[in-house]
Design an enzyme around this catalytic site. Structure first.
Site: not given
Length: 370
Positions: A216, A248, A250-251, A320, A348
């Site tokens: 987070g 933990e 990630g981003r 489109c 992500y």
């Protein structure tokens, strides 16, 4: 030249990428393509590892499972958080013997049987199904406490984890084979160090000797300011008091090393507004449309087609749908034939995008080596 937001004219959308990234982007033989800067990832992960001290660091594979990124991260992390049998198989084949924490809601019986270092249990029924396998397991109960999370980009409430009643139902079920090790709580995303430390303090009052505080950590796509890992590490050290703590992210580990490189195929005006249409689109890089932001970019002026200079431009892809937009009304100069390097595309991005919509070719992948 970097695009600058019209509504925030002072900061650039991103700090200029390293020269090695721009040089490599200019030489790519085919576009669109992802370009991962492995030296940048290695440096960043090393600094995070140093800042955390005795706190364990696991990487949340869901952010980006690219094999080369995982190999770099393996030098710095204590393990990997996986949330499916597919992620488990991918990391196990790539990094045999790596410590794996198996999380995620809705685990199948087959997933509950997978080898792991820790298993994050989401419900009393999931725990009962785990017990029925007859296998040994080391468990963290995933908590969904009623704690205020202000300013979060995303809160992990609803179906994730258990409230106090669910946790209490689990406690008498543990055996010598299925052992309770502690608590897991990933409550929200997009928080700064002070916010995460306040949540950590509340979670550690539960008295568990092992706590996984989740991820987070905030990532800004506009200012370029990074999460304060030094302050977070120092704060956790003061709270740890001999307990086993784990995070933990990630981003916040991989976002900065990734770049999506494409080419402008058309620049046009519609009712007075300028649009730059690029090869590819959000079926390759879903991040900006998902989070509702302008993806930071740098234009490499190599084209000779129609263009605009020093005015608001919206960058759109080939899909489109009017939602296929990377950045809206960003003041910049661009011409058809220019290359555009969208930064902060290391998390992500490709792995959560709807790849097969319109069946355009998939991007190439390149890695700048260490």
């Amino acid at each position: 030249m970097s695009g600058v937001l019209k509504r925030e004219p002072a900061p650039a959308l991103e700090r200029e990428p390293a020269d090695r990234v721009l040089e490599a982007a200019a030489r790519l033989p085919a576009l669109p393509a992802y370009l991962y800067d492995l030296p940048a990832l290695d440096e960043h992960a090393a600094s995070v590892r140093a800042a955390l001290g005795e706190v364990e660091l696991y990487y949340a594979v869901k952010a980006n499972p690219d094999a080369e990124l995982l190999r770099v991260l393996a030098r710095h992390v204590d393990g990997f958080e996986v949330s499916s049998a597919g992620e488990h198989a991918h990391v196990s084949a790539l990094l045999p013997g790596a410590r794996l924490a198996l999380g995620g809601p809705g685990k199948t019986d087959a997933e509950l049987r997978l080898p792991h270092h820790r298993l994050h249990v989401e419900s009393p029924y999931e725990l009962r199904r785990l017990l029925a396998t007859g296998l040994e397991a080391d468990v963290l109960l995933r908590a969904n406490p009623d704690l205020p999370v202000e300013g979060a980009a995303l809160t992990m409430d609803g179906p994730f984890g258990m409230d106090e009643a669910g946790l209490a139902e689990c406690l008498p079920l543990f055996t010598r084979r299925v052992r309770l090790r502690g608590l897991h709580a990933h409550l929200a995303s997009g928080l700064d160090a002070a916010q995460l430390l306040r949540l950590a303090g509340a979670l550690l009052r539960t008295g568990h000797r092992e706590v996984n505080l989740g991820g987070g950590m905030a990532v800004s796509y506009t200012s370029g300011e990074r999460f304060d890992w030094a302050a977070y590490g120092a704060g956790l050290a003061a709270l740890r008091a001999g307990r086993r703590l784990r995070v933990e992210p990630g981003r916040s580990l991989t976002a900065y090393c990734g770049h999506y490189v494409t080419e402008v195929v058309d620049v046009k005006r519609v009712r007075g507004r300028a649009y730059a249409i690029v090869l590819g689109g959000t079926h390759h890089l879903r991040t900006p449309v998902t989070k509702g932001h302008d993806q930071p970019f740098t234009v490499l002026p190599t084209g000779g087609g129609p263009g605009v200079a020093g005015e608001p431009v919206t960058f759109a892809g080939q899909l489109c749908t009017p939602k296929d937009v990377f950045a809206r009304n960003v003041v910049t100069s661009v011409r058809a034939g220019d290359r555009v390097v969208f930064g902060m595309a290391g998390a992500y991005a490709w792995n959560i995008s709807h790849h097969d919509f319109l069946m355009h070719p998939r991007p190439a992948f390149h890695h700048l080596g260490l």
